[in-house]
Design a protein around this motif. Structure first.
Motif, PDB file in Angstrom:
ATOM      1  N   TRP A   1     100.371 111.924 -13.810  1.00 32.92           N
ATOM      2  CA  TRP A   1      99.756 111.032 -12.556  1.00 32.92           C
ATOM      3  C   TRP A   1      98.636 109.927 -13.783  1.00 32.92           C
ATOM      4  O   TRP A   1      98.541 109.227 -13.038  1.00 32.92           O
ATOM      5  CB  TRP A   1      99.605 111.500 -11.289  1.00 32.92           C
ATOM      6  CG  TRP A   1     100.468 111.700 -10.563  1.00 32.92           C
ATOM      7  CD1 TRP A   1     101.985 111.860 -11.415  1.00 32.92           C
ATOM      8  CD2 TRP A   1     100.461 111.655  -9.227  1.00 32.92           C
ATOM      9  NE1 TRP A   1     103.001 112.027 -10.318  1.00 32.92           N
ATOM     10  CE2 TRP A   1     101.633 111.870  -9.066  1.00 32.92           C
ATOM     11  CE3 TRP A   1     100.163 111.560  -8.400  1.00 32.92           C
ATOM     12  CZ2 TRP A   1     102.280 112.021  -8.006  1.00 32.92           C
ATOM     13  CZ3 TRP A   1     100.037 112.117  -7.247  1.00 32.92           C
ATOM     14  CH2 TRP A   1     101.542 111.895  -6.926  1.00 32.92           C
ATOM     15  N   HIS A   2      97.323 110.972 -14.333  1.00 31.05           N
ATOM     16  CA  HIS A   2      96.683 110.433 -14.762  1.00 31.05           C
ATOM     17  C   HIS A   2      96.619 110.281 -16.040  1.00 31.05           C
ATOM     18  O   HIS A   2      94.894 109.401 -16.143  1.00 31.05           O
ATOM     19  CB  HIS A   2      95.251 111.781 -15.234  1.00 31.05           C
ATOM     20  CG  HIS A   2      95.794 112.882 -16.219  1.00 31.05           C
ATOM     21  ND1 HIS A   2      96.054 114.139 -15.331  1.00 31.05           N
ATOM     22  CD2 HIS A   2      95.148 113.005 -17.445  1.00 31.05           C
ATOM     23  CE1 HIS A   2      96.807 114.696 -17.053  1.00 31.05           C
ATOM     24  NE2 HIS A   2      95.680 114.491 -17.206  1.00 31.05           N
TER      25      HIS A   2
ATOM     26  N   ARG B   1     101.846 104.169 -12.503  1.00 30.17           N
ATOM     27  CA  ARG B   1     102.278 104.714 -12.141  1.00 30.17           C
ATOM     28  C   ARG B   1     103.617 103.522 -11.423  1.00 30.17           C
ATOM     29  O   ARG B   1     104.730 103.557 -11.109  1.00 30.17           O
ATOM     30  CB  ARG B   1     102.291 106.461 -10.910  1.00 30.17           C
ATOM     31  CG  ARG B   1     103.155 106.779 -10.435  1.00 30.17           C
ATOM     32  CD  ARG B   1     103.289 107.819 -10.097  1.00 30.17           C
ATOM     33  NE  ARG B   1     103.859 108.374  -8.505  1.00 30.17           N
ATOM     34  CZ  ARG B   1     105.059 109.738  -8.426  1.00 30.17           C
ATOM     35  NH1 ARG B   1     104.797 109.887  -9.717  1.00 30.17           N
ATOM     36  NH2 ARG B   1     105.647 109.826  -7.896  1.00 30.17           N
ATOM     37  N   ILE B   2     102.067 102.801 -10.143  1.00 33.12           N
ATOM     38  CA  ILE B   2     104.135 101.998  -8.825  1.00 33.12           C
ATOM     39  C   ILE B   2     104.465 101.027  -9.361  1.00 33.12           C
ATOM     40  O   ILE B   2     103.005 100.189 -10.229  1.00 33.12           O
ATOM     41  CB  ILE B   2     102.832 102.460  -8.154  1.00 33.12           C
ATOM     42  CG1 ILE B   2     102.264 103.831  -7.694  1.00 33.12           C
ATOM     43  CG2 ILE B   2     103.493 101.701  -6.889  1.00 33.12           C
ATOM     44  CD1 ILE B   2     101.399 104.147  -6.286  1.00 33.12           C
ATOM     45  N   TRP B   3     105.188 100.277  -9.663  1.00 31.31           N
ATOM     46  CA  TRP B   3     105.704  99.210 -10.535  1.00 31.31           C
ATOM     47  C   TRP B   3     106.703  99.046  -9.402  1.00 31.31           C
ATOM     48  O   TRP B   3     107.363  99.528  -8.208  1.00 31.31           O
ATOM     49  CB  TRP B   3     105.813  99.472 -11.188  1.00 31.31           C
ATOM     50  CG  TRP B   3     105.093 100.156 -12.346  1.00 31.31           C
ATOM     51  CD1 TRP B   3     105.207 101.581 -12.852  1.00 31.31           C
ATOM     52  CD2 TRP B   3     104.475  99.426 -13.428  1.00 31.31           C
ATOM     53  NE1 TRP B   3     104.543 101.333 -13.885  1.00 31.31           N
ATOM     54  CE2 TRP B   3     103.969 100.253 -14.494  1.00 31.31           C
ATOM     55  CE3 TRP B   3     104.352  97.735 -13.697  1.00 31.31           C
ATOM     56  CZ2 TRP B   3     103.396  99.614 -15.625  1.00 31.31           C
ATOM     57  CZ3 TRP B   3     104.205  97.634 -14.942  1.00 31.31           C
ATOM     58  CH2 TRP B   3     103.656  98.466 -14.988  1.00 31.31           C
TER      59      TRP B   3
ATOM     60  N   PRO C   1      88.243 106.815 -15.045  1.00 28.33           N
ATOM     61  CA  PRO C   1      89.080 108.135 -15.993  1.00 28.33           C
ATOM     62  C   PRO C   1      89.539 109.291 -14.812  1.00 28.33           C
ATOM     63  O   PRO C   1      88.795 109.744 -13.893  1.00 28.33           O
ATOM     64  CB  PRO C   1      88.413 108.776 -16.677  1.00 28.33           C
ATOM     65  CG  PRO C   1      87.341 107.903 -17.384  1.00 28.33           C
ATOM     66  CD  PRO C   1      87.402 107.278 -16.020  1.00 28.33           C
ATOM     67  N   MET C   2      90.635 110.154 -15.040  1.00 26.89           N
ATOM     68  CA  MET C   2      91.124 110.917 -14.001  1.00 26.89           C
ATOM     69  C   MET C   2      91.628 110.186 -12.565  1.00 26.89           C
ATOM     70  O   MET C   2      92.253 111.733 -11.758  1.00 26.89           O
ATOM     71  CB  MET C   2      90.651 111.752 -14.405  1.00 26.89           C
ATOM     72  CG  MET C   2      90.051 112.882 -15.622  1.00 26.89           C
ATOM     73  SD  MET C   2      92.108 113.418 -16.570  1.00 26.89           S
ATOM     74  CE  MET C   2      92.713 114.811 -15.016  1.00 26.89           C
ATOM     75  N   GLU C   3      91.892 109.188 -12.680  1.00 25.83           N
ATOM     76  CA  GLU C   3      92.197 108.685 -11.117  1.00 25.83           C
ATOM     77  C   GLU C   3      93.989 108.773 -11.221  1.00 25.83           C
ATOM     78  O   GLU C   3      94.251 108.194 -12.072  1.00 25.83           O
ATOM     79  CB  GLU C   3      91.313 106.994 -11.463  1.00 25.83           C
ATOM     80  CG  GLU C   3      91.870 106.738 -10.121  1.00 25.83           C
ATOM     81  CD  GLU C   3      91.776 104.936  -9.657  1.00 25.83           C
ATOM     82  OE1 GLU C   3      92.219 104.480  -9.219  1.00 25.83           O
ATOM     83  OE2 GLU C   3      90.447 104.666 -10.599  1.00 25.83           O
ATOM     84  N   ILE C   4      94.135 109.503  -9.946  1.00 24.07           N
ATOM     85  CA  ILE C   4      95.318 108.793 -10.111  1.00 24.07           C
ATOM     86  C   ILE C   4      96.197 108.486  -8.918  1.00 24.07           C
ATOM     87  O   ILE C   4      95.523 108.254  -7.909  1.00 24.07           O
ATOM     88  CB  ILE C   4      96.373 110.628  -9.939  1.00 24.07           C
ATOM     89  CG1 ILE C   4      95.405 111.631  -8.714  1.00 24.07           C
ATOM     90  CG2 ILE C   4      95.237 110.921 -11.235  1.00 24.07           C
ATOM     91  CD1 ILE C   4      96.318 112.440  -8.739  1.00 24.07           C
ATOM     92  N   ALA C   5      97.152 107.794  -8.716  1.00 21.18           N
ATOM     93  CA  ALA C   5      97.717 107.450  -7.179  1.00 21.18           C
ATOM     94  C   ALA C   5      99.446 107.519  -7.879  1.00 21.18           C
ATOM     95  O   ALA C   5     100.213 107.415  -8.833  1.00 21.18           O
ATOM     96  CB  ALA C   5      97.421 106.489  -7.286  1.00 21.18           C
ATOM     97  N   GLY C   6      99.520 107.915  -6.475  1.00 22.03           N
ATOM     98  CA  GLY C   6     101.102 108.257  -6.446  1.00 22.03           C
ATOM     99  C   GLY C   6     102.308 108.937  -5.515  1.00 22.03           C
ATOM    100  O   GLY C   6     101.185 108.326  -4.143  1.00 22.03           O
ATOM    101  N   HIS C   7     103.300 109.245  -5.477  1.00 23.81           N
ATOM    102  CA  HIS C   7     103.817 109.708  -3.888  1.00 23.81           C
ATOM    103  C   HIS C   7     103.452 108.129  -3.198  1.00 23.81           C
ATOM    104  O   HIS C   7     103.315 108.520  -1.886  1.00 23.81           O
ATOM    105  CB  HIS C   7     103.441 110.932  -2.877  1.00 23.81           C
ATOM    106  CG  HIS C   7     104.000 111.927  -3.973  1.00 23.81           C
ATOM    107  ND1 HIS C   7     103.292 112.973  -3.415  1.00 23.81           N
ATOM    108  CD2 HIS C   7     104.842 112.453  -4.679  1.00 23.81           C
ATOM    109  CE1 HIS C   7     104.201 114.548  -4.342  1.00 23.81           C
ATOM    110  NE2 HIS C   7     104.904 113.483  -5.411  1.00 23.81           N
ATOM    111  N   GLU C   8     104.069 107.179  -3.795  1.00 20.46           N
ATOM    112  CA  GLU C   8     104.283 105.880  -2.625  1.00 20.46           C
ATOM    113  C   GLU C   8     105.175 105.568  -2.129  1.00 20.46           C
ATOM    114  O   GLU C   8     106.512 105.865  -2.049  1.00 20.46           O
ATOM    115  CB  GLU C   8     104.457 104.906  -4.349  1.00 20.46           C
ATOM    116  CG  GLU C   8     105.619 104.344  -4.765  1.00 20.46           C
ATOM    117  CD  GLU C   8     105.088 106.210  -5.993  1.00 20.46           C
ATOM    118  OE1 GLU C   8     106.513 106.179  -6.012  1.00 20.46           O
ATOM    119  OE2 GLU C   8     104.506 106.849  -6.387  1.00 20.46           O
ATOM    120  N   PHE C   9     105.071 105.080  -1.231  1.00 22.16           N
ATOM    121  CA  PHE C   9     106.091 105.184   0.273  1.00 22.16           C
ATOM    122  C   PHE C   9     106.089 102.932   1.046  1.00 22.16           C
ATOM    123  O   PHE C   9     104.928 103.076   0.515  1.00 22.16           O
ATOM    124  CB  PHE C   9     105.769 105.865   1.116  1.00 22.16           C
ATOM    125  CG  PHE C   9     104.887 106.068   2.227  1.00 22.16           C
ATOM    126  CD1 PHE C   9     104.384 105.429   3.394  1.00 22.16           C
ATOM    127  CD2 PHE C   9     104.034 106.399   1.668  1.00 22.16           C
ATOM    128  CE1 PHE C   9     103.273 105.164   3.805  1.00 22.16           C
ATOM    129  CE2 PHE C   9     102.429 106.661   2.035  1.00 22.16           C
ATOM    130  CZ  PHE C   9     102.561 106.437   3.659  1.00 22.16           C
TER     131      PHE C   9
END
Length: 200
Positions: free
Chosen positions: A31-32, A36-38, A56-64
Protein backbone atom coordinates in the motif's frame (compact mmCIF):
# COMPACT_ATOMS: atom_id res chain seq x y z
CA UNK A 1 -15.45 -5.12 -23.66
CA UNK A 2 -11.94 -4.11 -22.60
CA UNK A 3 -12.09 -1.02 -20.36
CA UNK A 4 -8.40 -0.68 -19.55
CA UNK A 5 -5.20 -2.63 -20.02
CA UNK A 6 -2.25 -2.42 -17.67
CA UNK A 7 0.50 -4.27 -15.86
CA UNK A 8 -0.96 -3.54 -12.41
CA UNK A 9 -2.90 -6.05 -10.34
CA UNK A 10 -6.47 -4.73 -10.61
CA UNK A 11 -8.75 -5.81 -7.77
CA UNK A 12 -11.71 -4.93 -5.51
CA UNK A 13 -14.11 -4.02 -8.32
CA UNK A 14 -17.16 -2.19 -6.97
CA UNK A 15 -19.84 -0.52 -9.07
CA UNK A 16 -21.32 2.72 -7.78
CA UNK A 17 -24.58 1.95 -5.94
CA UNK A 18 -26.35 4.65 -7.95
CA UNK A 19 -24.43 4.98 -11.23
CA UNK A 20 -23.97 1.71 -13.16
CA UNK A 21 -21.48 3.38 -15.51
CA UNK A 22 -19.00 4.20 -12.71
CA UNK A 23 -16.63 1.53 -11.42
CA UNK A 24 -14.28 1.69 -8.42
CA UNK A 25 -11.22 -0.55 -8.33
CA UNK A 26 -7.77 -0.71 -6.77
CA UNK A 27 -4.17 -1.31 -7.68
CA UNK A 28 -3.20 -4.17 -5.38
CA UNK A 29 0.28 -4.43 -3.89
CA UNK A 30 2.29 -2.84 -1.03
CA UNK A 31 0.00 0.00 0.00
CA UNK A 32 2.85 2.44 0.63
CA UNK A 33 4.09 1.97 -2.94
CA UNK A 34 0.92 1.85 -5.05
CA UNK A 35 -1.64 4.48 -5.96
CA UNK A 36 -4.50 2.32 -4.82
CA UNK A 37 -8.03 3.74 -5.22
CA UNK A 38 -9.32 4.48 -8.73
CA UNK A 39 -12.55 5.26 -10.55
CA UNK A 40 -13.25 4.65 -14.23
CA UNK A 41 -16.29 4.83 -16.51
CA UNK A 42 -17.50 1.61 -18.11
CA UNK A 43 -16.67 3.05 -21.54
CA UNK A 44 -13.02 3.40 -20.44
CA UNK A 45 -13.15 7.17 -19.90
CA UNK A 46 -12.71 9.21 -16.75
CA UNK A 47 -9.86 7.31 -15.13
CA UNK A 48 -9.28 9.09 -11.80
CA UNK A 49 -7.05 8.51 -8.79
CA UNK A 50 -9.26 9.10 -5.74
CA UNK A 51 -6.52 9.72 -3.16
CA UNK A 52 -3.03 11.09 -3.71
CA UNK A 53 -0.29 10.33 -1.21
CA UNK A 54 1.08 13.40 0.60
CA UNK A 55 3.96 11.86 2.59
CA UNK A 56 6.29 8.86 2.50
CA UNK A 57 4.72 5.62 3.82
CA UNK A 58 1.18 7.03 3.66
CA UNK A 59 -1.33 4.29 2.90
CA UNK A 60 -4.97 4.23 1.84
CA UNK A 61 -7.10 1.21 1.10
CA UNK A 62 -9.98 -1.16 1.83
CA UNK A 63 -12.16 1.30 -0.05
CA UNK A 64 -15.96 1.19 -0.07
CA UNK A 65 -18.86 3.25 -1.43
CA UNK A 66 -21.37 5.28 0.50
CA UNK A 67 -24.84 3.88 -0.28
CA UNK A 68 -25.86 7.09 -2.05
CA UNK A 69 -22.89 6.77 -4.41
CA UNK A 70 -21.69 10.26 -3.57
CA UNK A 71 -18.48 9.32 -1.72
CA UNK A 72 -15.73 6.73 -1.58
CA UNK A 73 -14.51 5.86 1.94
CA UNK A 74 -11.28 4.15 3.00
CA UNK A 75 -8.73 3.40 5.70
CA UNK A 76 -6.10 6.18 5.68
CA UNK A 77 -2.84 6.06 7.65
CA UNK A 78 -0.46 9.05 7.70
CA UNK A 79 2.07 7.46 7.87
CA UNK A 80 1.49 3.71 7.99
CA UNK A 81 0.93 2.43 11.50
CA UNK A 82 1.20 5.87 13.13
CA UNK A 83 -1.90 8.06 12.64
CA UNK A 84 -5.22 6.49 11.64
CA UNK A 85 -8.22 7.97 9.87
CA UNK A 86 -11.51 6.88 8.37
CA UNK A 87 -11.45 9.05 5.26
CA UNK A 88 -13.88 9.85 2.49
CA UNK A 89 -13.75 11.76 -0.78
CA UNK A 90 -16.76 13.09 -2.66
CA UNK A 91 -17.07 11.85 -6.23
CA UNK A 92 -18.45 15.10 -7.60
CA UNK A 93 -16.29 17.81 -6.05
CA UNK A 94 -13.41 15.93 -4.48
CA UNK A 95 -14.11 17.27 -0.98
CA UNK A 96 -12.42 15.13 1.67
CA UNK A 97 -13.55 14.12 5.14
CA UNK A 98 -11.27 12.62 7.77
CA UNK A 99 -12.27 11.16 11.10
CA UNK A 100 -9.36 10.46 13.44
CA UNK A 101 -9.35 6.87 14.74
CA UNK A 102 -7.69 5.82 18.00
CA UNK A 103 -5.04 3.11 17.64
CA UNK A 104 -7.10 0.51 19.52
CA UNK A 105 -10.15 1.32 17.36
CA UNK A 106 -8.40 0.92 14.01
CA UNK A 107 -10.17 -1.73 11.96
CA UNK A 108 -9.19 -4.02 9.11
CA UNK A 109 -12.38 -2.93 7.36
CA UNK A 110 -14.92 -0.19 7.89
CA UNK A 111 -18.39 0.18 6.47
CA UNK A 112 -21.28 2.62 6.51
CA UNK A 113 -24.99 2.24 7.27
CA UNK A 114 -27.45 2.45 4.40
CA UNK A 115 -28.72 5.81 5.65
CA UNK A 116 -25.16 7.17 5.91
CA UNK A 117 -25.50 8.02 9.61
CA UNK A 118 -23.24 5.39 11.21
CA UNK A 119 -20.00 3.53 10.57
CA UNK A 120 -18.82 0.13 11.74
CA UNK A 121 -15.36 -1.35 12.14
CA UNK A 122 -14.16 -4.91 12.67
CA UNK A 123 -11.12 -4.19 14.83
CA UNK A 124 -7.71 -5.80 14.54
CA UNK A 125 -5.30 -8.10 16.36
CA UNK A 126 -2.04 -7.00 18.06
CA UNK A 127 0.01 -8.39 15.16
CA UNK A 128 -1.64 -6.15 12.58
CA UNK A 129 -0.53 -2.73 11.34
CA UNK A 130 -1.94 -0.72 14.27
CA UNK A 131 -0.36 -2.99 16.92
CA UNK A 132 -3.48 -2.40 19.02
CA UNK A 133 -3.40 -3.74 22.56
CA UNK A 134 -7.20 -3.88 22.99
CA UNK A 135 -8.47 -3.68 19.43
CA UNK A 136 -10.26 -7.00 18.92
CA UNK A 137 -13.82 -5.71 18.83
CA UNK A 138 -16.69 -5.01 16.46
CA UNK A 139 -17.13 -1.25 16.75
CA UNK A 140 -19.99 1.13 16.09
CA UNK A 141 -18.90 4.69 15.20
CA UNK A 142 -21.22 7.70 15.32
CA UNK A 143 -20.14 10.99 13.66
CA UNK A 144 -20.48 14.05 15.88
CA UNK A 145 -21.15 17.72 14.94
CA UNK A 146 -17.57 18.64 15.89
CA UNK A 147 -16.12 16.29 13.25
CA UNK A 148 -15.16 13.48 15.61
CA UNK A 149 -16.43 9.93 16.02
CA UNK A 150 -17.77 8.38 19.18
CA UNK A 151 -17.25 4.63 19.45
CA UNK A 152 -19.08 1.74 21.06
CA UNK A 153 -17.79 -1.80 21.47
CA UNK A 154 -20.45 -4.26 20.28
CA UNK A 155 -18.73 -7.68 20.12
CA UNK A 156 -15.63 -8.98 21.88
CA UNK A 157 -13.44 -10.57 19.17
CA UNK A 158 -10.58 -11.60 21.49
CA UNK A 159 -10.97 -15.29 20.57
CA UNK A 160 -11.24 -14.58 16.85
CA UNK A 161 -8.33 -15.43 14.53
CA UNK A 162 -7.97 -12.33 12.34
CA UNK A 163 -6.48 -14.30 9.46
CA UNK A 164 -10.21 -14.48 8.66
CA UNK A 165 -11.16 -10.82 8.17
CA UNK A 166 -14.61 -10.12 9.70
CA UNK A 167 -15.74 -7.71 6.93
CA UNK A 168 -18.53 -5.85 8.73
CA UNK A 169 -21.71 -4.96 6.81
CA UNK A 170 -24.86 -3.15 7.97
CA UNK A 171 -28.18 -4.87 7.35
CA UNK A 172 -30.40 -2.79 5.01
CA UNK A 173 -32.75 -1.88 7.87
CA UNK A 174 -29.84 -0.61 9.96
CA UNK A 175 -30.76 -2.72 12.97
CA UNK A 176 -27.83 -5.14 12.84
CA UNK A 177 -24.21 -5.43 11.75
CA UNK A 178 -23.30 -8.69 10.02
CA UNK A 179 -19.76 -10.10 10.15
CA UNK A 180 -17.68 -13.28 9.89
CA UNK A 181 -15.95 -14.84 12.89
CA UNK A 182 -14.31 -18.06 14.01
CA UNK A 183 -14.32 -17.58 17.79
CA UNK A 184 -16.61 -20.62 18.12
CA UNK A 185 -14.28 -22.79 16.03
CA UNK A 186 -15.26 -22.89 12.36
CA UNK A 187 -15.98 -19.74 10.36
CA UNK A 188 -19.56 -18.60 10.80
CA UNK A 189 -21.69 -15.57 9.95
CA UNK A 190 -22.95 -13.55 12.92
CA UNK A 191 -25.11 -10.48 13.46
CA UNK A 192 -25.07 -8.02 16.35
CA UNK A 193 -27.77 -5.55 17.20
CA UNK A 194 -26.91 -1.89 16.64
CA UNK A 195 -27.28 0.13 19.83
CA UNK A 196 -30.79 1.51 20.22
CA UNK A 197 -29.45 4.97 21.01
CA UNK A 198 -27.78 5.12 17.61
CA UNK A 199 -30.93 4.39 15.62
CA UNK A 200 -33.04 7.12 13.97
Amino acid sequence: NVLRRGTNWFNHFQFSPTDPSLLQFCHEGPWHKVDRIWHIRTDGSGLRLMHTRTMPMEIAGHEFWSPDGKSAWFDLQMPKGQKFFLAGVEVAGGKTTRYAIARDEWSVHYNISWDGRLFAGDGGSPGMVAKAQNGQWIYLFTPQPDGTLTSEKLVNMAKHDYSLEPNVQFAPDGKRIVFRANFDGSAQVYAVEVAKAARP
